[in-house]
Write a protein that holds these residues in place. Sequence first.
Motif, PDB file in Angstrom:
ATOM      1  N   ALA A   1       0.829  -1.204   0.000  1.00 40.76           N
ATOM      2  CA  ALA A   1       0.000   0.000   0.000  1.00 40.76           C
ATOM      3  C   ALA A   1       0.864   1.255   0.000  1.00 40.76           C
ATOM      4  CB  ALA A   1      -0.932  -0.005   1.216  1.00 40.76           C
ATOM      5  N   MET A   2       1.992   1.200   0.735  1.00 42.28           N
ATOM      6  CA  MET A   2       2.881   2.354   0.790  1.00 42.28           C
ATOM      7  C   MET A   2       3.452   2.674  -0.591  1.00 42.28           C
ATOM      8  SD  MET A   2       6.635   2.741   2.354  1.00 42.28           S
ATOM      9  CE  MET A   2       7.141   2.028   0.789  1.00 42.28           C
ATOM     10  N   LEU A   3       3.747   1.647  -1.383  1.00 44.06           N
ATOM     11  CA  LEU A   3       4.284   1.889  -2.721  1.00 44.06           C
ATOM     12  C   LEU A   3       3.308   2.700  -3.570  1.00 44.06           C
ATOM     13  CD1 LEU A   3       5.933  -1.533  -3.648  1.00 44.06           C
ATOM     14  CD2 LEU A   3       7.073   0.590  -3.031  1.00 44.06           C
ATOM     15  N   VAL A   4       2.030   2.343  -3.491  1.00 44.80           N
ATOM     16  CA  VAL A   4       1.023   3.069  -4.278  1.00 44.80           C
ATOM     17  C   VAL A   4       0.906   4.507  -3.781  1.00 44.80           C
ATOM     18  CG1 VAL A   4      -1.407   3.158  -4.947  1.00 44.80           C
ATOM     19  CG2 VAL A   4      -0.237   0.955  -4.784  1.00 44.80           C
ATOM     20  N   VAL A   5       0.831   4.684  -2.446  1.00 42.59           N
ATOM     21  CA  VAL A   5       0.715   6.030  -1.886  1.00 42.59           C
ATOM     22  C   VAL A   5       1.933   6.864  -2.265  1.00 42.59           C
ATOM     23  CG1 VAL A   5       0.571   7.368   0.240  1.00 42.59           C
ATOM     24  CG2 VAL A   5      -0.745   5.249   0.016  1.00 42.59           C
ATOM     25  N   MET A   6       3.124   6.288  -2.133  1.00 39.79           N
ATOM     26  CA  MET A   6       4.349   7.016  -2.443  1.00 39.79           C
ATOM     27  C   MET A   6       4.395   7.430  -3.913  1.00 39.79           C
ATOM     28  SD  MET A   6       7.511   6.797  -4.040  1.00 39.79           S
ATOM     29  CE  MET A   6       7.544   5.034  -4.355  1.00 39.79           C
ATOM     30  N   ALA A   7       4.068   6.509  -4.791  1.00 34.48           N
ATOM     31  CA  ALA A   7       4.138   6.804  -6.215  1.00 34.48           C
ATOM     32  C   ALA A   7       3.188   7.942  -6.598  1.00 34.48           C
ATOM     33  CB  ALA A   7       3.820   5.548  -7.028  1.00 34.48           C
ATOM     34  N   LEU A   8       1.963   7.883  -6.106  1.00 33.69           N
ATOM     35  CA  LEU A   8       0.983   8.905  -6.477  1.00 33.69           C
ATOM     36  C   LEU A   8       1.250  10.231  -5.762  1.00 33.69           C
ATOM     37  CD1 LEU A   8      -2.280   6.750  -6.608  1.00 33.69           C
ATOM     38  CD2 LEU A   8      -0.707   7.368  -8.446  1.00 33.69           C
ATOM     39  N   ALA A   9       1.749  10.169  -4.520  1.00 30.37           N
ATOM     40  CA  ALA A   9       2.105  11.412  -3.827  1.00 30.37           C
ATOM     41  C   ALA A   9       3.264  12.105  -4.537  1.00 30.37           C
ATOM     42  CB  ALA A   9       2.466  11.119  -2.374  1.00 30.37           C
ATOM     43  N   ALA A  10       4.253  11.332  -4.963  1.00 27.41           N
ATOM     44  CA  ALA A  10       5.380  11.918  -5.694  1.00 27.41           C
ATOM     45  C   ALA A  10       4.919  12.504  -7.026  1.00 27.41           C
ATOM     46  CB  ALA A  10       6.451  10.852  -5.928  1.00 27.41           C
TER      47      ALA A  10
ATOM     48  N   SER B   1       2.198  19.252  -9.687  1.00 25.05           N
ATOM     49  CA  SER B   1       1.417  20.428  -9.286  1.00 25.05           C
ATOM     50  C   SER B   1       1.828  20.965  -7.926  1.00 25.05           C
ATOM     51  CB  SER B   1      -0.068  20.065  -9.253  1.00 25.05           C
ATOM     52  OG  SER B   1      -0.292  19.016  -8.332  1.00 25.05           O
ATOM     53  N   ALA B   2       3.083  20.700  -7.538  1.00 27.52           N
ATOM     54  CA  ALA B   2       3.604  21.193  -6.259  1.00 27.52           C
ATOM     55  C   ALA B   2       2.747  20.736  -5.080  1.00 27.52           C
ATOM     56  CB  ALA B   2       3.717  22.707  -6.280  1.00 27.52           C
TER      57      ALA B   2
ATOM     58  N   PHE C   1       9.362   5.242   3.075  1.00 27.38           N
ATOM     59  CA  PHE C   1       8.539   6.155   2.282  1.00 27.38           C
ATOM     60  C   PHE C   1       9.300   7.452   1.991  1.00 27.38           C
ATOM     61  CE2 PHE C   1       5.653   9.758   2.036  1.00 27.38           C
ATOM     62  CZ  PHE C   1       4.711   9.337   1.119  1.00 27.38           C
ATOM     63  N   LEU C   2       9.906   8.037   3.031  1.00 30.99           N
ATOM     64  CA  LEU C   2      10.609   9.304   2.853  1.00 30.99           C
ATOM     65  C   LEU C   2      11.827   9.142   1.945  1.00 30.99           C
ATOM     66  CD1 LEU C   2      10.423  10.704   6.507  1.00 30.99           C
ATOM     67  CD2 LEU C   2       9.051  11.391   4.522  1.00 30.99           C
ATOM     68  N   LEU C   3      12.550   8.040   2.113  1.00 35.60           N
ATOM     69  CA  LEU C   3      13.717   7.810   1.263  1.00 35.60           C
ATOM     70  C   LEU C   3      13.318   7.631  -0.203  1.00 35.60           C
ATOM     71  CD1 LEU C   3      15.824   5.391   3.509  1.00 35.60           C
ATOM     72  CD2 LEU C   3      16.371   7.761   2.909  1.00 35.60           C
ATOM     73  N   MET C   4      12.256   6.856  -0.428  1.00 37.20           N
ATOM     74  CA  MET C   4      11.807   6.631  -1.792  1.00 37.20           C
ATOM     75  C   MET C   4      11.245   7.913  -2.402  1.00 37.20           C
ATOM     76  SD  MET C   4      10.094   2.826  -1.525  1.00 37.20           S
ATOM     77  CE  MET C   4       9.856   2.705  -3.289  1.00 37.20           C
TER      78      MET C   4
ATOM     79  N   LEU D   1      11.953  12.309  -6.392  1.00 39.33           N
ATOM     80  CA  LEU D   1      11.989  13.720  -6.769  1.00 39.33           C
ATOM     81  C   LEU D   1      13.271  14.093  -7.503  1.00 39.33           C
ATOM     82  CD1 LEU D   1      10.503  15.329  -3.526  1.00 39.33           C
ATOM     83  CD2 LEU D   1       9.336  14.894  -5.697  1.00 39.33           C
ATOM     84  N   GLN D   2      14.305  13.243  -7.415  1.00 36.68           N
ATOM     85  CA  GLN D   2      15.567  13.523  -8.089  1.00 36.68           C
ATOM     86  C   GLN D   2      15.635  12.895  -9.479  1.00 36.68           C
ATOM     87  OE1 GLN D   2      17.666  15.655  -6.618  1.00 36.68           O
ATOM     88  NE2 GLN D   2      16.186  15.737  -4.928  1.00 36.68           N
ATOM     89  N   LEU D   3      14.731  11.984  -9.775  1.00 37.10           N
ATOM     90  CA  LEU D   3      14.783  11.302 -11.070  1.00 37.10           C
ATOM     91  C   LEU D   3      14.352  12.237 -12.192  1.00 37.10           C
ATOM     92  CD1 LEU D   3      13.173   7.834 -10.230  1.00 37.10           C
ATOM     93  CD2 LEU D   3      15.566   8.265 -10.782  1.00 37.10           C
ATOM     94  N   PRO D   4      14.963  12.102 -13.383  1.00 38.65           N
ATOM     95  CA  PRO D   4      14.459  12.829 -14.551  1.00 38.65           C
ATOM     96  C   PRO D   4      13.006  12.440 -14.823  1.00 38.65           C
ATOM     97  CG  PRO D   4      16.616  11.891 -14.989  1.00 38.65           C
ATOM     98  CD  PRO D   4      16.167  11.317 -13.682  1.00 38.65           C
TER      99      PRO D   4
END
Length: 391
Positions: free
Chosen positions: A147-156, A162-163, A298-301, A306-309
């Motif tokens: 579940a964290m993977l989905v939340v992280m991906a969509l939050a990022a 859209s900031a 979560f924070l590390l991912m 945010l650093q990826l192209p």
Amino acid sequence: MLLVVSLILPAAGMAAAAERNNLDAGAVIQDLVARGDATMDGYAPDQGVEAMDAFSGLYFDVFEGSGLETAVGMKDPGLKTRVESLFGAVIGLAGNGAAAPETAGAWSELRTALTEDVAPLFDQKAVGFGGIVLQSFLILVREGFEAMLVVMALAAYLRRSSAGAGMSALYVGIALALLASVLTAYGLNILFQASGAAREALEGVTMLVASAVLLYVSQWLLAKRQADKWQAYIRKKVDSALSGGQLWALGLAVFLAVYREGAETILFFYALAGQAQDAALPMLLGASGAVAVLVAVFLLMRMASLQLPLPIFFSVTAALLFYLAFSFAGTGVLELQEAGWVAITPVIGVPRLTWLGVYPTLETLLAQSLVLLPLALTFAWVWRRQSFKAV
């Protein structure tokens, strides 16, 4: 910490009931083996329906009804799913009137899994304080990571597009999912005793809906992976997309991902609470440690994302969501097969890959083929556009 409270309190509240239903796994496995052997001894292809009903009864009334299924899932979810799939293979072959050697081979494989894989899980004595801490930690890390993977991906995605605008949809989805998880877990225990076809059907439908939503979101992100398209999208359409047709999909994807794992996790904690008296404190310690680990990951991912192209970020995010959609499709159909909602047609020669949601039945493979189709069409469209540009 809201997640910890949501999961621990229902389990602790039902601990007394759990203690009255201590599981004797060895006796249950012996019963399964004895009754399964007796059914196979009298098996004939022209009486396959009777054998199918007998094996279905073993699954629902003994394996699941005794609580063994939940106990195995708590210790080794991959093994639980494999045993469920093996039950489905035997039931499907018997229902289709398969030849006796073929059905006997499927039963032998299931029998071996029960005696050589499931039984050793319960050889140890009563779980102590440290054991409960460790098990509750592993349960929440294991169930929460997906579940964290989905939340992280969509939050990022929202932060990069859209900031952070639209994050409220994710928060609402998570909150509603936690509430629904608690209510579902209570309902399954009170109304259905956490077993039976109703639970399997609910899990199957949830996973199929989640698969469809994740597939939709992954295809949408995949179409935005080219930098020039994304910059144009940012300039012209992001505001309308976030306020309209796309935002609901993101919130629903988070809701389904958290809901699916949340309800199952509470049921696992319910079973764990019955293994010892005063289990609330060690469960709280283990779950708190798991939450700390999940938050750190979560924070590390998120920092890495945010650093990826942009092209790589969208490709990786889309691939992650697509993998989950593909796996959910196969496992969701498997759950519906166990509930008796979908037929079981075994396919010889197909490996059983629980981590990928691949099972050797025609119905599960067809569902996953439908998931693969949009991906193939998307790649064909991209390849054609690139070919035109090269000309």
